[in-house]
Design a protein around this motif. Structure first.
Motif, PDB file in Angstrom:
ATOM      1  N   ASN A 117       0.911  -1.252   0.054  1.00  0.00           N
ATOM      2  CA  ASN A 117      -0.035   0.102   0.104  1.00  0.00           C
ATOM      3  C   ASN A 117       0.901   1.265   0.065  1.00  0.00           C
ATOM      4  O   ASN A 117       0.261   2.414  -0.139  1.00  0.00           O
ATOM      5  CB  ASN A 117      -0.857  -0.086   1.368  1.00  0.00           C
ATOM      6  CG  ASN A 117      -1.981  -0.980   1.027  1.00  0.00           C
ATOM      7  OD1 ASN A 117      -2.313  -1.457   0.250  1.00  0.00           O
ATOM      8  ND2 ASN A 117      -2.541  -1.494   2.233  1.00  0.00           N
ATOM      9  N   TYR A 122       0.263   3.417  -6.223  1.00  0.00           N
ATOM     10  CA  TYR A 122      -0.982   3.125  -5.479  1.00  0.00           C
ATOM     11  C   TYR A 122      -1.677   4.122  -4.654  1.00  0.00           C
ATOM     12  O   TYR A 122      -2.491   3.923  -3.701  1.00  0.00           O
ATOM     13  CB  TYR A 122      -1.048   1.682  -4.604  1.00  0.00           C
ATOM     14  CG  TYR A 122      -0.171   0.775  -5.479  1.00  0.00           C
ATOM     15  CD1 TYR A 122      -0.865   0.394  -6.629  1.00  0.00           C
ATOM     16  CD2 TYR A 122       0.616  -0.031  -4.763  1.00  0.00           C
ATOM     17  CE1 TYR A 122      -0.413  -0.737  -7.521  1.00  0.00           C
ATOM     18  CE2 TYR A 122       1.080  -1.086  -5.574  1.00  0.00           C
ATOM     19  CZ  TYR A 122       0.807  -1.547  -6.871  1.00  0.00           C
ATOM     20  OH  TYR A 122       1.226  -2.424  -7.424  1.00  0.00           O
ATOM     21  N   TYR A 130      -7.173  -1.917  -1.307  1.00  0.00           N
ATOM     22  CA  TYR A 130      -6.093  -1.983  -0.344  1.00  0.00           C
ATOM     23  C   TYR A 130      -5.768  -3.262   0.054  1.00  0.00           C
ATOM     24  O   TYR A 130      -6.579  -4.153  -0.001  1.00  0.00           O
ATOM     25  CB  TYR A 130      -6.145  -1.150   0.604  1.00  0.00           C
ATOM     26  CG  TYR A 130      -6.059   0.398   0.264  1.00  0.00           C
ATOM     27  CD1 TYR A 130      -4.647   0.982   0.308  1.00  0.00           C
ATOM     28  CD2 TYR A 130      -7.049   1.181   0.157  1.00  0.00           C
ATOM     29  CE1 TYR A 130      -4.644   2.417   0.105  1.00  0.00           C
ATOM     30  CE2 TYR A 130      -6.934   2.382  -0.471  1.00  0.00           C
ATOM     31  CZ  TYR A 130      -5.592   3.146  -0.250  1.00  0.00           C
ATOM     32  OH  TYR A 130      -5.448   4.566  -0.798  1.00  0.00           O
ATOM     33  N   HIS A 131      -4.554  -3.672   0.671  1.00  0.00           N
ATOM     34  CA  HIS A 131      -3.997  -4.907   1.064  1.00  0.00           C
ATOM     35  C   HIS A 131      -5.371  -5.483   2.038  1.00  0.00           C
ATOM     36  O   HIS A 131      -5.649  -4.782   3.053  1.00  0.00           O
ATOM     37  CB  HIS A 131      -2.910  -4.984   1.881  1.00  0.00           C
ATOM     38  CG  HIS A 131      -2.581  -6.259   2.518  1.00  0.00           C
ATOM     39  ND1 HIS A 131      -1.866  -7.317   1.596  1.00  0.00           N
ATOM     40  CD2 HIS A 131      -2.834  -6.811   3.740  1.00  0.00           C
ATOM     41  CE1 HIS A 131      -1.781  -8.400   2.288  1.00  0.00           C
ATOM     42  NE2 HIS A 131      -2.505  -8.267   3.566  1.00  0.00           N
ATOM     43  N   SER A 133      -8.255  -6.419   1.261  1.00  0.00           N
ATOM     44  CA  SER A 133      -9.624  -6.080   0.871  1.00  0.00           C
ATOM     45  C   SER A 133     -10.015  -7.388  -0.081  1.00  0.00           C
ATOM     46  O   SER A 133      -9.465  -8.066  -0.793  1.00  0.00           O
ATOM     47  CB  SER A 133      -9.749  -4.844  -0.131  1.00  0.00           C
ATOM     48  OG  SER A 133      -9.498  -3.654   0.884  1.00  0.00           O
ATOM     49  N   LYS A 142      -6.480  -0.347   7.009  1.00  0.00           N
ATOM     50  CA  LYS A 142      -5.261   0.165   6.433  1.00  0.00           C
ATOM     51  C   LYS A 142      -4.319   0.103   7.761  1.00  0.00           C
ATOM     52  O   LYS A 142      -4.880   0.751   8.884  1.00  0.00           O
ATOM     53  CB  LYS A 142      -5.239   1.082   5.477  1.00  0.00           C
ATOM     54  CG  LYS A 142      -6.214   0.923   4.193  1.00  0.00           C
ATOM     55  CD  LYS A 142      -5.921   2.149   3.259  1.00  0.00           C
ATOM     56  CE  LYS A 142      -6.736   3.217   4.083  1.00  0.00           C
ATOM     57  NZ  LYS A 142      -6.628   4.492   3.010  1.00  0.00           N
TER      58      LYS A 142
END
Length: 223
Positions: A117, A122, A130-131, A133, A142
């Protein structure tokens, strides 16, 4: 007969097998290893871009292509999936669940983001990108990834249409696929895979180097 100190032998073995920094951990109760640390037996898909090396699965597209996908040979429905991953700068990958072997797992199955992220490229992501998701469906919290280059620990628990994702000890997703999409998906696209309750689990390459280790699963359909 000379006595043998069994406890001492066991201690020595444990120290040898679980040396700090080796990446090896005692097996969690009820879990099965999905990766033997030596080769890609039990996995199907792109075994050219993905390789087994030093106890890790490494996806390395060699500067071109996406790296493709690498799936478990077996299919899973309800499960607890645990793994560790190491990102490289700007890395993008995904974890496919309930996926068939053909088609885009983000739509015909579900894709959980694996992403650096912090990369500048990004900076303008949508919340569902985002990571952690569930791509296009459920945004993750996040701020819980470790710095790039460090190992992260992730747990994915799926029961029916509910999903819980823990990253480095913090819950970043706790939701329901069908409930989250009942009024339409966040990305406004069709996701027929939301109706699937069984399929393969796999790593979805997007052109970057990512390393995985300590990959294990607990099948929650078995008592």
């Amino acid at each position: 007969m000379k006595k043998i100190n069994i406890s001492g032998i066991v201690l020595v073995i444990c120290i040898f097998v679980f040396l700090p920094g080796s990446g090896q951990k005692p097996m969690d109760a009820g879990f099965t290893k999905l990766f033997n640390g030596k080769n890609l037996d039990g996995w199907v898909g792109n075994k050219e871009s993905y390789r087994a090396q030093d106890g890790m699965i490494i996806v390395d597209p060699n500067g071109g292509g996406s790296g493709g996908n690498l799936f478990t040979k077996d299919e899973y429905s309800d499960f607890n999936f645990r793994f560790e991953f190491q990102l490289t700068p700007g890395a993008n990958n995904g974890l496919g669940i309930h996926a068939p072997l053909e088609g885009d797992a983000a739509y015909v199955g579900k894709e959980l983001q694996i992403l650096d992220n912090t990369a500048k490229k990004y900076a303008e992501l949508q919340p569902y990108q985002y990571h952690g998701s569930v791509y296009g469906i459920i945004p993750a919290k996040k701020g819980f990834l470790r710095p790039v280059g460090e190992w992260n620990e992730q747990e994915v628990i799926v029961r029916g249409s509910s999903i819980k994702i823990n990253l480095n000890g913090t819950t970043i997703v706790d939701s329901d696929f069908l409930e989250a999409s009942k009024d339409g998906t966040m990305d406004k696209k069709e996701h027929p895979g939301l109706e699937r309750n069984k399929g393969h689990i796999g790593f979805l390459g997007h052109g970057d180097v990512v390393r995985f280790r300590n990959i294990r699963i607990k099948d929650l359909t078995k008592k």
